[in-house]
Design a protein around this motif. Structure first.
Motif, short mmCIF file in Angstrom:
data_model
loop_
_atom_site.label_atom_id
_atom_site.label_comp_id
_atom_site.label_asym_id
_atom_site.label_seq_id
_atom_site.Cartn_x
_atom_site.Cartn_y
_atom_site.Cartn_z
N GLY A 45 0.81 -1.21 0.00
CA GLY A 45 0.00 0.00 0.00
C GLY A 45 0.84 1.26 0.00
O GLY A 45 0.57 2.21 -0.76
N LEU A 46 1.89 1.31 0.84
CA LEU A 46 2.77 2.48 0.88
C LEU A 46 3.47 2.70 -0.46
O LEU A 46 3.63 3.84 -0.91
CB LEU A 46 3.81 2.31 1.99
CG LEU A 46 3.30 2.41 3.44
CD1 LEU A 46 4.41 2.03 4.41
CD2 LEU A 46 2.80 3.82 3.74
N THR A 47 3.89 1.61 -1.09
CA THR A 47 4.56 1.71 -2.40
C THR A 47 3.62 2.28 -3.45
O THR A 47 4.00 3.18 -4.21
CB THR A 47 5.06 0.32 -2.85
OG1 THR A 47 5.91 -0.23 -1.84
CG2 THR A 47 5.84 0.41 -4.15
N ILE A 48 2.40 1.76 -3.49
CA ILE A 48 1.43 2.26 -4.47
C ILE A 48 1.08 3.72 -4.21
O ILE A 48 1.09 4.55 -5.13
CB ILE A 48 0.15 1.38 -4.44
CG1 ILE A 48 0.47 -0.03 -4.95
CG2 ILE A 48 -0.97 2.01 -5.26
CD1 ILE A 48 -0.64 -1.03 -4.72
N GLY A 49 0.79 4.04 -2.95
CA GLY A 49 0.37 5.40 -2.61
C GLY A 49 1.45 6.44 -2.82
O GLY A 49 1.19 7.54 -3.33
#
Length: 389
Positions: A45-49
């Protein structure tokens, strides 16, 4: 000399990191580890966001978020069906897409609200390191070192690319130092001793490769060097961990008091002519069962030695444990499957409270080794062969 343009090298590295997180997420769900599932979902999630949403228009942002949510849900369903769990609760179902959505929003908000690019990048990298690196210890100390190496290289590369030269080194150094804080206050013994040497080595290595040699300007030339460094770091950490874990091994003055029975309930007596190598295990010890293939390989290597006898000793903690022992004793092995009737007396006489552990008794009935199990081809610390003439 072959080289990649800066943008191409960066793009390839980003795709590699994202692919690694996707694979880690799939593995986490199949491994059925709640902790690893949380960590991998947060990392994804952190990578995508942070890295992906900023450069997309509204429709593509929405598509990417929906696609990632579907990916997590499918992983959850497949992992449950593979374990025969078909009636799962709504709360268990919703936790993963909710966690992923929160992580995506957090990553995006850090990027959107903190306008200083090097500061936002430092914060997201620190979060990702805190999430990723401790999880890698589930795979072994060597993989912990590999995850730390790749993470520090990634942090150094991104900060060098986004920050002024002076700030990039300062922010990267601060991230490395902050990474150690949990090991001072929240780590199990001997966590800090395990990570300090490899931490210093990796910090120096990542500084040289990124800030001094700038390997991503010569990616073809140096990718092999990175892989070689990672391999040797993995070997070094595995052996260092074996040394640290073995440092509290105790050698009792007297041989252990043991009443051992084979799978047919016959009492087994030790002779005074052979080396006896015992692997102690219990029913609910996952680490014990991981030792069986390596113990079998070692027993096969020792089959020509008539003066070396190998056996596992099952420490019985309850009456229901017999089912586990009966399941494993069916294996066709080069070692004996024994069970201890006087389990507590044995453990007390060996001054050990946990399993697995290895005990080597010489022909003179003297205990030569008693402690941490080290029986891997790549380990050179306290290998059982060192104690057999």
């Amino acid at each position: 000399m072959l080289s990649f343009p800066k943008y191409s090298a960066s793009k390839i590295w980003n795709i590699t990191i994202l692919t690694a997180f996707i694979v880690y997420t799939i593995y986490s769900f199949q491994y059925k580890s709640f902790e690893m599932g949380i960590r991998s979902t947060c990392l994804l999630g952190l990578t995508i966001g942070f890295y992906l949403l900023d450069s997309l228009n509204i429709s593509k942002k929405l598509f990417l978020v929906v696609f990632s949510e579907v990916f997590i849900i499918i992983n959850f369903i497949i992992s449950n069906f593979s374990y025969g769990i078909v009636n799962f609760s709504l709360e268990a179902f919703l936790i993963w897409p909710t966690l992923l959505f929160i992580s995506i929003c957090l990553g995006y908000l850090i990027k959107f609200l903190i306008k200083q690019e090097h500061l936002s990048l430092s914060i997201i990298l620190l979060l990702m390191l805190f999430i990723l690196i401790p999880a890698s210890r589930k795979f072994g100390e060597g993989w912990f070192a590999v995850a730390t190496t790749i993470s520090f290289l990634d942090a150094a590369r991104r900060l060098k690319e986004k920050c002024p030269s002076y700030y990039s080194i300062v922010y990267w150094s601060l991230i490395c130092i902050l990474f150690l804080i949990p090991f001072f206050f929240f780590s199990e013994h001997p966590g800090l001793i395990l990570v300090i040497p490899i931490f210093i080595l990796i910090m120096v290595l990542s500084y040289l490769l990124i800030f001094y040699f700038n390997i991503f300007n010569k990616i073809y030339l140096n990718i092999f060097s990175i892989l070689v460094f990672i391999f040797f770091i993995w070997i070094a950490q595995e052996n260092w961990a074996a040394y640290v874990y073995s440092s509290d091994n105790l050698i009792p003055n007297k041989p252990p008091i043991m009443v051992l029975k084979d799978s047919n309930n016959n009492i087994i007596l030790q002779d005074g002519k052979s080396y006896h190598i015992y692997l102690f295990w219990s029913a609910h010890c996952g680490s014990c069962k991981k030792e069986f293939p390596y113990f079998e390989k070692f027993a096969k290597e020792m089959q020509h030695r008539k003066d070396v006898k190998l056996a596992t000793i099952f420490i019985k903690l309850s009456n229901t444990d017999d089912e586990i022992f009966n399941y494993y004793k069916k294996n066709d092995s080069h070692f004996s499957w024994l069970i201890a009737d006087n389990s507590k007396i044995i453990m007390d006489s060996l001054v050990r409270t946990g399993v697995p552990h290895l005990t080597i008794i010489g022909p003179d009935q003297r205990i030569l080794y008693n402690g941490y199990v080290v029986n891997r081809p790549w380990l050179f610390i306290n290998s059982p062969t060192f104690f057999i003439n």
